[in-house]
Design an enzyme around this catalytic site. Sequence first.
Site, PDB file in Angstrom:
ATOM      1  N   ARG A 167      74.621  72.490  20.968  1.00 20.11           N
ATOM      2  CA  ARG A 167      73.562  73.286  20.362  1.00 20.11           C
ATOM      3  C   ARG A 167      73.648  73.263  18.856  1.00 20.11           C
ATOM      4  NH1 ARG A 167      73.691  78.751  23.615  1.00 20.11           N
ATOM      5  NH2 ARG A 167      75.037  77.478  24.907  1.00 20.11           N
ATOM      6  N   SER A 183      84.826  73.543  21.391  1.00 17.47           N
ATOM      7  CA  SER A 183      85.456  74.350  22.444  1.00 17.47           C
ATOM      8  C   SER A 183      86.448  73.586  23.307  1.00 17.47           C
ATOM      9  CB  SER A 183      84.362  74.971  23.301  1.00 17.47           C
ATOM     10  OG  SER A 183      83.476  75.642  22.444  1.00 17.47           O
ATOM     11  N   ASP A 192      84.828  78.509  20.875  1.00 14.27           N
ATOM     12  CA  ASP A 192      83.693  79.336  21.333  1.00 14.27           C
ATOM     13  C   ASP A 192      84.108  80.794  21.604  1.00 14.27           C
ATOM     14  OD1 ASP A 192      85.112  78.389  23.519  1.00 14.27           O
ATOM     15  OD2 ASP A 192      83.359  77.947  24.747  1.00 14.27           O
TER      16      ASP A 192
HETATM   17  C1  BGC Z   1      88.875  74.929  26.419  1.00 16.45           C
HETATM   18  C2  BGC Z   1      88.716  76.096  25.485  1.00 16.45           C
HETATM   19  C3  BGC Z   1      87.308  76.638  25.557  1.00 16.45           C
HETATM   20  C4  BGC Z   1      86.931  76.937  26.994  1.00 16.45           C
HETATM   21  C5  BGC Z   1      85.531  77.500  27.153  1.00 16.45           C
HETATM   22  C6  BGC Z   1      88.385  75.274  27.815  1.00 16.45           C
HETATM   23  O1  BGC Z   1      88.396  74.145  28.628  1.00 16.45           O
HETATM   24  O2  BGC Z   1      90.218  74.529  26.502  1.00 16.45           O
HETATM   25  O3  BGC Z   1      89.030  75.717  24.175  1.00 16.45           O
HETATM   26  O4  BGC Z   1      87.218  77.788  24.772  1.00 16.45           O
HETATM   27  O5  BGC Z   1      87.050  75.773  27.761  1.00 16.45           O
HETATM   28  O6  BGC Z   1      84.572  76.652  26.640  1.00 16.45           O
END
Ligand code: BGC
Length: 491
Positions: A110, A180, A233
């Site tokens: 996004r 993320s 995130d």
């Molecule tokens: C990642 C995190 C992320 C989460 C939600 C996980 O697989 O390791 O860094 O915050 O997913 O998106």
Amino acid sequence: MSLMFSSPVVTPTIGSFTFSSRRSNYIVMSAVRSNSASTCPVLTKFQKDCATPTPYLRNVANAIADDMRAGLAVEGGGDLDMILTYVDALPSGNEEGLFYALDLGGTNFRVRSVQLGGKKKRVVATESEQISIPQKLMIGTREELFGFIASKLASFVAKEKPGRFRLEEGRKREIGFTFSFPVKQTSIDSGTLIKWTKGFKVSGMEGKNVVACLNEAMEAHGLDMRVSALVNDGVGTLAGARYSDEDVMIGVILGTGTNACYVEQKHAIPKLQSKSSSGTTIINTEWGGFSKVLPQTIFDQEMDAKSPNRGEHLYEKMISGMYLGEIVRRVLLQMCETSDLFGQFVPVKLSTPFELRTEHLCKMQEDTTDDLQTVGSVLYNILEVEANLKERRRVVEVCDTVVKRGGRLAGAGIVAILEKIEEETKRMGSGKRTVVAMDGALYEKYPQYRQYMQDALVELLGDKLSHIAIKHTKDVSGLGAALLAATNSIY
Ligand code: BGC
């Protein structure tokens, strides 16, 4: 072996499906329904293995809290990375100017622009665009993925309406980049990828500074923008939710993947090698990496063994949206192979990894009709099986077992963090409210999952829950990232 046939139990309008025989030496000309007894050993064992009674959940919460402490003490001290995010100051409301958020972390990415107007005007204008990432880019090269992102960002900025958005003279466009995946942050605007999760496996990235990768691609696309904050995130959710509620202390993501970030006291972080041990900072727990005392079944083990990040993120693989459907599929497959379900033939689709998705489980669990019509049509449309009522009921039981375990385990994780915060701050003791900001499609769209999570909180926290608010803060992580770009602006 694969056979085409019309099942006698199939109504004429339904037609025929492709099935594969359960036993390779089995020549089958027509479908024969199972005469299996009403008990179902695979299901009974699975339910037993997945059980999470309150004392068990308590152990899980305590073990997560132990790993949090271990990870705060030294790098790699526990299963949870407990990453220092370099976010010490959360948004105050005074932020002003034009900022951007770029959010990469799942099947979509996004782009958002936010015109901030300070304490009084708050968010003056915002525009966003969601773009789905082609599957091949998730397992392609760094150049392909970042090139794609930069090109979409360039066209987003090109479409910007000058009347609504105004960049102050002498300033570059600044970005809050939500990435993320587990990242070892080296400053607020840099960090190296530790590992991929959620089915991503882009080559040439592990150990690389993700901001440098984005900068390279932006440069190649003639984009003169600057990443001022690199955030997870969970951090974005926490920051975005804090903008409108100063009691927000935790940001939790329950979507394709899962994570939790929270406000920690600096004095409780032995590994923080900074002179100042006063004040607070945000910790990205990466709780998906938790692996102890989990009710792992053979189905979880087999799914993990086939995953690109084998042996890693085991908690995530039990509680997040990417995996719940796949676990159910694996259980159903074994029930089918042992004659407990769907007659004598193994439907081809049931043998196909990730064919059944968490959204399908949700649809089936929402079915309130006497003959479980929706369950029947999901099984028909997605797995190409004709299921009788008894079979439909069993399928729902499998879904419920997986979703109950996931929701309850997620609840135990939240309790661990709430108790850790309480240990350091005695907030609840002093009557203060603590807010948990929740986001992610699994949390948002799966009522049963939410309910099971809530049950776990009630069981583990009892009366203390009256000081806690669980708040759904939809899509605030982009706003949070833009706000953090403002807080960390170089201008
Ligand atoms: C990642 C995190 C992320 C989460 C939600 C996980 O697989 O390791 O860094 O915050 O997913 O998106």
